[in-house]
Write an enzyme that holds these catalytic residues in place. Structure first.
Site, PDB file in Angstrom:
ATOM      1  N   CYS A  93     -27.373  44.089  58.911  1.00 53.65           N
ATOM      2  CA  CYS A  93     -28.075  43.867  60.174  1.00 53.65           C
ATOM      3  C   CYS A  93     -29.578  44.415  59.996  1.00 53.65           C
ATOM      4  CB  CYS A  93     -27.607  44.997  61.430  1.00 53.65           C
ATOM      5  SG  CYS A  93     -28.214  44.855  62.865  1.00 53.65           S
ATOM      6  N   CYS A 113     -33.073  38.284  61.426  1.00 52.41           N
ATOM      7  CA  CYS A 113     -31.890  38.825  61.888  1.00 52.41           C
ATOM      8  C   CYS A 113     -30.507  38.138  61.323  1.00 52.41           C
ATOM      9  CB  CYS A 113     -32.073  38.638  63.356  1.00 52.41           C
ATOM     10  SG  CYS A 113     -30.396  38.650  64.456  1.00 52.41           S
TER      11      CYS A 113
END
Ligand code: DGL
Length: 253
Positions: free
Chosen positions: A69, A180
């Site tokens: 992440c 992302c």
């Protein structure tokens, strides 16, 4: 076992690359679905979650952690490393460096969550690796949630993707960094807008290579996969075929 985590489904794009690179490693994937998305949370909230997940995964026996992440890496990877000094921690950072090296127009863009866009770490990454290149940082609120809800064909999402990407292409951007991990699942939608005008830059394979270098004996286990989530764990397994990750299902215990 190698622990891999994200706020939700996004990190599965990294897990797929890890599983390809390390076919005999055992993985535990943790999706923090009770707290997704991270992108609109404060630094303190994200750090709290990353610390708790790090403890959970190391208690389960993970000897290497992959923060799949960008938002969690930008905000909390140093705190995680400090909390587990004996364990290698691999983070995921937007591929500013390869994009800056590859661009021909001298203009690149990075698509991120709001939290990553506001982070000091992204500013440092741009300063360190994109000296002579112009970088447009484009926060994309709502995109991770669409992926999370598996609404990949939603016309409203397609319209928002076009509305954000077209102006970047008009500015001459020729490399677009997926900042992302959820956005990897939007690559088909993004590529439809890009056509031949720009290329996507994803770092999942590079993260897998770095993990491979650090894995040691963890690379030689049973090739199994456990899926854990802070809410609705059953949805993870169900999401695999929808995200074209059926090959991960074969490893499930
Ligand atoms: N997948 C995450 C990232 O790479 C975060 C998405 C979110 O929870 O907002 O930044």
């Amino acid at each position: 076992m190698i622990g891999v985590f994200d706020s939700g489904l996004g990190g599965l794009s990294v897990l797929a690359a890890l599983a390809d690179a390390l076919p005999h490693a055992d993985f535990c994937y943790y999706a923090d679905t009770a707290h997704v998305p991270y992108g609109n949370k404060t630094e303190a909230q994200i750090q709290g979650r990353v610390t708790a997940i790090g403890e959970h995964l190391t208690r389960l026996g993970c000897g290497l952690l992959v923060v799949a992440c960008n938002t969690a890496t930008a905000t909390a990877v140093e705190a995680l490393r400090a909390a587990h000094p004996g364990i290698p921690v691999v983070g995921v950072e937007p591929g500013i460096k390869p994009a800056a090296q590859e661009t021909k127009s001298g203009r690149i863009a990075v698509l991120t969550t709001e939290a990553t866009a506001n982070s000091l770490r992204l500013k440092q990454l741009i300063r360190d690796h994109a000296g002579r290149v112009e970088v447009f940082v484009e926060p994309c609120p709502g995109w991770a949630t669409h992926v999370e809800m598996l609404q990949l064909d939603d016309p409203a999402l397609a319209a928002d993707v076009r509305a954000r990407i077209e102006p970047l292409l008009d500015k001459g951007v020729d490399r677009i960094v997926l900042g992302c991990t959820h956005y990897s699942f939007l690559a088909p939608l993004l590529n439809e807008v890009l056509g031949q005008r720009a290329q996507l830059v994803d770092v999942a394979a590079a993260v897998a290579r770095q993990t491979q270098r650090l894995a040691g004996a963890l690379a030689r286990r049973g090739g199994k996969l456990q899926l854990h989530a802070s809410a609705h764990p059953e949805r993870l397994r169900a999401a695999l075929p929808r995200l074209h990750l059926g090959r991960l299902a074969a490893r499930l215990v």
